[in-house]
Design an enzyme around this catalytic site. Structure first.
Site, mmCIF file in Angstrom:
data_model
loop_
_atom_site.group_PDB
_atom_site.id
_atom_site.type_symbol
_atom_site.label_atom_id
_atom_site.label_comp_id
_atom_site.label_asym_id
_atom_site.label_seq_id
_atom_site.Cartn_x
_atom_site.Cartn_y
_atom_site.Cartn_z
ATOM 1 N N ARG A 168 0.599 3.839 -3.176
ATOM 2 C CA ARG A 168 -0.026 5.129 -2.852
ATOM 3 C C ARG A 168 1.006 6.230 -2.650
ATOM 4 O O ARG A 168 0.877 7.317 -3.217
ATOM 5 C CB ARG A 168 -0.895 5.001 -1.596
ATOM 6 N N ASP A 213 -4.873 -9.647 -8.304
ATOM 7 C CA ASP A 213 -5.163 -8.708 -9.393
ATOM 8 C C ASP A 213 -3.976 -7.962 -9.998
ATOM 9 O O ASP A 213 -3.632 -8.135 -11.168
ATOM 10 C CB ASP A 213 -6.239 -7.715 -8.949
ATOM 11 N N GLU A 252 -12.604 0.431 -9.742
ATOM 12 C CA GLU A 252 -12.212 -0.529 -10.780
ATOM 13 C C GLU A 252 -13.159 -0.565 -11.976
ATOM 14 O O GLU A 252 -12.718 -0.720 -13.126
ATOM 15 C CB GLU A 252 -12.085 -1.931 -10.171
ATOM 16 N N GLU A 310 0.822 -1.213 0.000
ATOM 17 C CA GLU A 310 0.000 0.000 0.000
ATOM 18 C C GLU A 310 0.853 1.258 0.000
ATOM 19 O O GLU A 310 0.550 2.233 -0.690
ATOM 20 C CB GLU A 310 -0.943 0.005 1.208
#
Length: 583
Positions: A211, A340, A474, A207
């Site tokens: 980010r 993903d 998404e 993360e």
């Protein structure tokens, strides 16, 4: 992979910033003109007061290829005549409701109406972004995220126990792209004065990479401000100890001060997660590119080489890998959560390398072939979905996170083997349609976290804990990619529907909040404004209705948090730490 090395203070992308400056001026000119138009042409936008109509920005009454009266103007074949279509377009375009239809590439007649429509959309998304940012600025400044109902700061364990300003860093490039430069300046000042990574905080490597490092690098490339590159490199140094494992597969968590790493307790007997250790390549290659330090490139290439040597059940990559033993954990494969962005970064490594990293492309193609063979199915109702493979069994469930794959298939269509570009573009369109159905079959017209395709139910959530919507991007991401590659107006229509639903059901006085049940007409809020709402959801909506010249895909590759990084146009200098490319 061949990439020229730069000194830490150098930049080879003035052409990107120059291009963006032109786009900024254009956008600012449009916004200025919008207010003038609204002042002098308010009669066009305002509803008919005599009939007390609600001012609705809906697309449903202005999209044409359909005709209201099916009996009018038809040939014997049942097709509407071109003359009648032109007449109906003229009627609609003279009516106040025709303010969006031009944005869907339909041929209305009056160019001035096109500008009016564009102004409305630009202002609408700018207002959404302003409301999200200003609320965070007022109630959560410096905290990682915002609780918009409680009107105070919020954080989760992925950011540790420190105030790292995740929303500020995540939103910087969206602010810049939208031309909100005062807000961008406020964010930059906070980064300069307050962003400190020498804190005793245990954070998610994944993360924080996508980010923070992704956000800081994108802000640097867009603005040219050195502080963003400096902070990105400082943070990256703090993440490197996470790779100190017997296999080189990084821990999921690392303490920024001590460098001690560990994995999530729930992750298959201490395993690392595919989507986490497989979603570092873009940012780490750019770090080596900008600094000349080979460590970043070497870390991610080691991961790739290790995976290439491993056996894969049915050609599929399991979601769990033990960093101590180098063995797969539970045999669970997903293109949604846990898996993903691993596949996404294989494709984007190739694109970011100016299509020279053929090893990444081959790995992506092989993975997608296995996914299509074992995970992609068509429901009884004709909806194409991506299931999850669990211990030899296909679970007929698709997560909202997996909806990004429609855009990925479209993005990877060009360059696919065996002349299958058309096939993968069509597959992307089918996934986009399925994910739109998951939205359309709810009360709020917002998609659930996961939806099933069995027991007579299709594209519908069954469990209560899968009915929530947390401002995820998404589906809109896929709409944007499909729009860029097809310019089919339905993707803008669908994006507009989603934007209206978000504004109607997720907007509160203190920002935007997720909702707990998209099937309830009286939804309750989760009271979290996710940082990715500003980084991804609002950015993709804005780009969906922008010119293709804004952030062209030939020049930029978006990381999994929607932070744009420039394509590295390669020369004949080898990236530090890499082996010379074979030619």
């Amino acid at each position: 992979m061949l990439i020229p090395t730069l000194s830490p203070g150098a930049s080879s992308f003035p052409h990107h910033r120059a291009t963006l400056r032109l786009s900024e001026k254009f956008i600012l000119l449009l916004i200025l003109s919008a207010f003038i138009t609204l002042c002098f042409g308010a009669f066009f936008f305002l509803p008919d007061n005599s009939k007390h109509k609600r001012f609705d920005l809906g697309l449903e009454d202005v999209l044409i290829p359909h005709i209201d009266s099916p009996k009018e103007g038809k040939h014997a074949s049942g097709q509407v005549s071109e003359k009648r279509i032109r007449e109906r377009r003229t009627e609609r375009c003279s009516h106040m409701s025709c303010r969006i239809c031009y944005l869907t590439s339909l041929s209305c007649l009056d160019a001035s109406h096109l500008l009016n429509a564009l102004f409305v959309v630009i202002i609408f998304f700018l207002q959404m972004m302003k409301h999200a940012w200003d609320s965070y600025r007022q109630y959560g400044w410096g905290h990682n995220e915002l609780k918009p109902l409680a009107k105070k700061g919020h954080s989760t364990n992925i950011f540790g126990n420190s105030q790292l300003g995740a929303t500020i860093v995540d939103a910087l490039d969206t602010l810049y792209i939208m031309g909100l430069h005062e807000e961008f300046k406020d964010g930059q000042e906070w980064v300069e004065q307050n962003l400190d990574f020498g804190v005793n905080a245990e954070v998610s490597v994944f993360e924080v990479n996508i980010r923070f490092i992704g956000g800081l690098l994108a802000a640097y490339y867009l603005s040219g401000q050195e502080v963003f590159k400096l902070k990105a490199v400082q943070l990256a140094e703090k993440l490197l100890p996470a790779f100190n494992t017997p296999t080189g597969i990084p821990w999921a968590m690392v303490n920024l001060k001590s460098g001690v790493g560990r994995n999530w307790g729930w992750a298959s007997a201490g395993s690392s997660i595919l989507a986490e250790f497989g979603t570092l390549h873009m940012e780490f290659v750019h770090l080596t590119y900008l600094t000349g330090n080979p460590a970043y490139y070497q870390k991610v290439m080691h991961i790739r080489k290790l995976l290439a040597k491993m056996d894969r059940p049915n050609g599929l990559y399991p979601n769990y890998l033990n960093p101590r033993t180098g063995r797969w954990g539970q045999h669970h494969t997903s293109v949604g959560g846990l898996g993903d962005s691993f596949y996404e970064y294989l494709l984007k490594a190739w694109l970011m390398s100016d299509k020279t990293d053929t090893e990444a492309r081959k790995t992506y193609d092989d993975a997608i072939e296995a996914i299509e063979r074992h995970l992609i199915r068509k429901s009884n109702g004709g909806l194409t979905f991506i299931g999850e493979w669990k211990n030899g069994h296909l679970e007929r469930k698709m997560g909202h996170l997996a909806c990004f794959a429609g855009g990925m298939f479209a993005l990877g269509a060009d360059g696919s083997p065996d002349d299958k570009a058309g096939h993968y573009l069509q597959l992307g369109a089918e996934i986009a349609h399925t994910c739109h159905e998951s939205y359309d079959r709810t009360v709020l017209k917002l998609g659930p976290e996961a939806f099933k395709f069995d027991s007579g139910l299709e594209a519908v959530a069954v469990r209560q804990n899968e009915k929530y919507y947390i401002l995820r991007p998404e589906v809109i991401e896929t709409y944007w990619y499909m729009w860029r590659f097809t310019h089919d107006p339905k993707y803008r229509q669908w994006g507009w529907e989603a934007a209206q639903a978000i504004d109607k059901y997720c907007r509160v006085s203190g920002g935007f909040s997720g909702v707990k049940d998209v099937y309830s007409s009286n939804p309750t809020y989760d009271d979290v404004q996710q940082s990715f709402f500003l980084a991804e959801t609002l950015k993709y909506l804005y780009l969906l209705f922008s010119s293709d010249d804004l952030m062209p895909l030939e020049s930029w590759v978006f990381n999994t948090e929607a932070h744009p990084l420039p394509v590295l146009h390669l020369g004949n200098i080898t990236l530090p730490g890499s082996e010379p490319a074979q030619r």
